[in-house]
Scaffold this motif. Sequence first.
Motif, PDB file in Angstrom:
ATOM      1  N   TYR A  65       0.726  -1.209   0.019  1.00 37.76           N
ATOM      2  CA  TYR A  65       0.078   0.075  -0.137  1.00 37.76           C
ATOM      3  C   TYR A  65       1.022   1.256  -0.012  1.00 37.76           C
ATOM      4  CZ  TYR A  65      -3.581   3.641   1.396  1.00 37.76           C
ATOM      5  OH  TYR A  65      -4.504   4.612   1.260  1.00 37.76           O
ATOM      6  N   ARG A  74      -4.405   3.195  -3.393  1.00 38.06           N
ATOM      7  CA  ARG A  74      -5.851   2.758  -3.379  1.00 38.06           C
ATOM      8  C   ARG A  74      -6.030   2.100  -4.569  1.00 38.06           C
ATOM      9  NH1 ARG A  74     -10.245   6.367  -1.926  1.00 38.06           N
ATOM     10  NH2 ARG A  74     -11.762   5.041  -3.184  1.00 38.06           N
ATOM     11  N   ASP A  75      -5.457   2.286  -5.764  1.00 46.72           N
ATOM     12  CA  ASP A  75      -5.586   1.862  -6.922  1.00 46.72           C
ATOM     13  C   ASP A  75      -5.068   0.306  -7.423  1.00 46.72           C
ATOM     14  OD1 ASP A  75      -7.557   3.953  -7.549  1.00 46.72           O
ATOM     15  OD2 ASP A  75      -5.944   5.046  -8.574  1.00 46.72           O
ATOM     16  N   LYS A  79      -9.817  -5.234  -4.469  1.00 47.64           N
ATOM     17  CA  LYS A  79     -11.410  -4.700  -4.138  1.00 47.64           C
ATOM     18  C   LYS A  79     -11.732  -4.983  -2.890  1.00 47.64           C
ATOM     19  CE  LYS A  79     -12.933  -5.051  -8.890  1.00 47.64           C
ATOM     20  NZ  LYS A  79     -14.083  -5.606  -9.776  1.00 47.64           N
ATOM     21  N   GLY A  80     -10.885  -5.883  -1.964  1.00 46.39           N
ATOM     22  CA  GLY A  80     -11.580  -6.432  -0.809  1.00 46.39           C
ATOM     23  C   GLY A  80     -12.262  -7.407  -0.800  1.00 46.39           C
ATOM     24  N   SER A  93     -14.250  -3.078   1.481  1.00 46.02           N
ATOM     25  CA  SER A  93     -13.755  -2.355  -0.096  1.00 46.02           C
ATOM     26  C   SER A  93     -12.818  -1.455   0.128  1.00 46.02           C
ATOM     27  CB  SER A  93     -15.298  -1.996  -0.549  1.00 46.02           C
ATOM     28  OG  SER A  93     -15.655  -0.893   0.210  1.00 46.02           O
ATOM     29  N   VAL A  94     -12.354  -0.865  -0.866  1.00 45.57           N
ATOM     30  CA  VAL A  94     -11.498   0.070  -1.008  1.00 45.57           C
ATOM     31  C   VAL A  94     -12.068   1.150  -0.288  1.00 45.57           C
ATOM     32  CG1 VAL A  94     -10.267   2.010  -2.486  1.00 45.57           C
ATOM     33  CG2 VAL A  94     -10.432  -0.663  -3.019  1.00 45.57           C
ATOM     34  N   ASP A  95     -13.433   1.735  -0.559  1.00 47.01           N
ATOM     35  CA  ASP A  95     -14.013   3.015   0.014  1.00 47.01           C
ATOM     36  C   ASP A  95     -14.241   2.698   1.425  1.00 47.01           C
ATOM     37  OD1 ASP A  95     -14.244   4.406  -2.576  1.00 47.01           O
ATOM     38  OD2 ASP A  95     -16.250   3.675  -2.835  1.00 47.01           O
ATOM     39  N   LEU A  97     -12.292   1.017   3.222  1.00 45.93           N
ATOM     40  CA  LEU A  97     -10.969   1.167   3.974  1.00 45.93           C
ATOM     41  C   LEU A  97     -10.531   2.745   4.269  1.00 45.93           C
ATOM     42  CD1 LEU A  97      -8.225  -0.341   4.535  1.00 45.93           C
ATOM     43  CD2 LEU A  97      -7.512   0.066   2.329  1.00 45.93           C
ATOM     44  N   HIS A  98     -11.019   3.395   3.385  1.00 49.29           N
ATOM     45  CA  HIS A  98     -10.671   4.733   3.647  1.00 49.29           C
ATOM     46  C   HIS A  98     -11.670   5.494   4.013  1.00 49.29           C
ATOM     47  CE1 HIS A  98      -7.900   3.262   0.260  1.00 49.29           C
ATOM     48  NE2 HIS A  98      -7.075   4.163   0.922  1.00 49.29           N
ATOM     49  N   SER A 101     -11.974   2.537   8.211  1.00 52.52           N
ATOM     50  CA  SER A 101     -11.038   1.465   8.393  1.00 52.52           C
ATOM     51  C   SER A 101     -10.809   0.964   9.776  1.00 52.52           C
ATOM     52  CB  SER A 101      -9.596   1.925   7.942  1.00 52.52           C
ATOM     53  OG  SER A 101      -8.649   1.144   8.408  1.00 52.52           O
ATOM     54  N   GLY A 136      -6.151   7.818   0.053  1.00 49.78           N
ATOM     55  CA  GLY A 136      -5.277   6.795  -0.486  1.00 49.78           C
ATOM     56  C   GLY A 136      -4.509   7.216  -1.909  1.00 49.78           C
TER      57      GLY A 136
END
Length: 206
Positions: A65, A74-75, A79-80, A93-95, A97-98, A101, A136
């Motif tokens: 990361y 983040r990219d 996708k989690g 998910s990425v969203d 996580l940010h 979290s 991210g």
Amino acid sequence: MKPLLVAFILLAAASAQAQQKDMTFFITSAGPGNGADLGGIQGADRHCQTLAKAAGAGEREWRAYLSTDKVNARDRIGKGPWKNAKGEEIARSVDDLHSNSKINKQTGLDEKGQPVNGRGDTPNRHDILTGSQPDGRAIPGDKDMTCGNWTKSGEGSAIVGHHDRMGLRDDDASKSWNSSHPSRGCSQDALRGSGGDGLFYCFAVK
């Protein structure tokens, strides 16, 4: 040793190994040892893969990361969802996580399922390299906040987060897991001087 005790120990060991095999997130137990020079972002990915393999989770594809001047952290992490070595969910998910979290002192474990020293421990190792904004994404502008895209171990600086969500102040930055403050430098000694050790987050892409 009594047979029942032996059986219990073997069962506990097998359970731990199964959890680590299903692990999709960890903090590196150690960095490569050259400060923020991780051999570039590809070198950081290789370090994640090596540590994961040693822990029994090497069949997955692992990514560090980390942001660079052209890449958003983040990219590059899939996708989690992501879980630590004990099976505890870090984010869905990425969203998630940010925005929500669950990384903290208790859940931010290394690849062996061990806690990572934080503020109040000796030594403090809570500064985790990210080079990222809270969302991210890479730091905008011309100022280098990634120690030369993770190739410098001398002068320079990199954005770090606090995995234990603690800092010198009671503010959002101090409590951020991925974007708390710039490091004092890029060398191992400089990172240690502000409470770090060249550690970073690793996520399984799939």
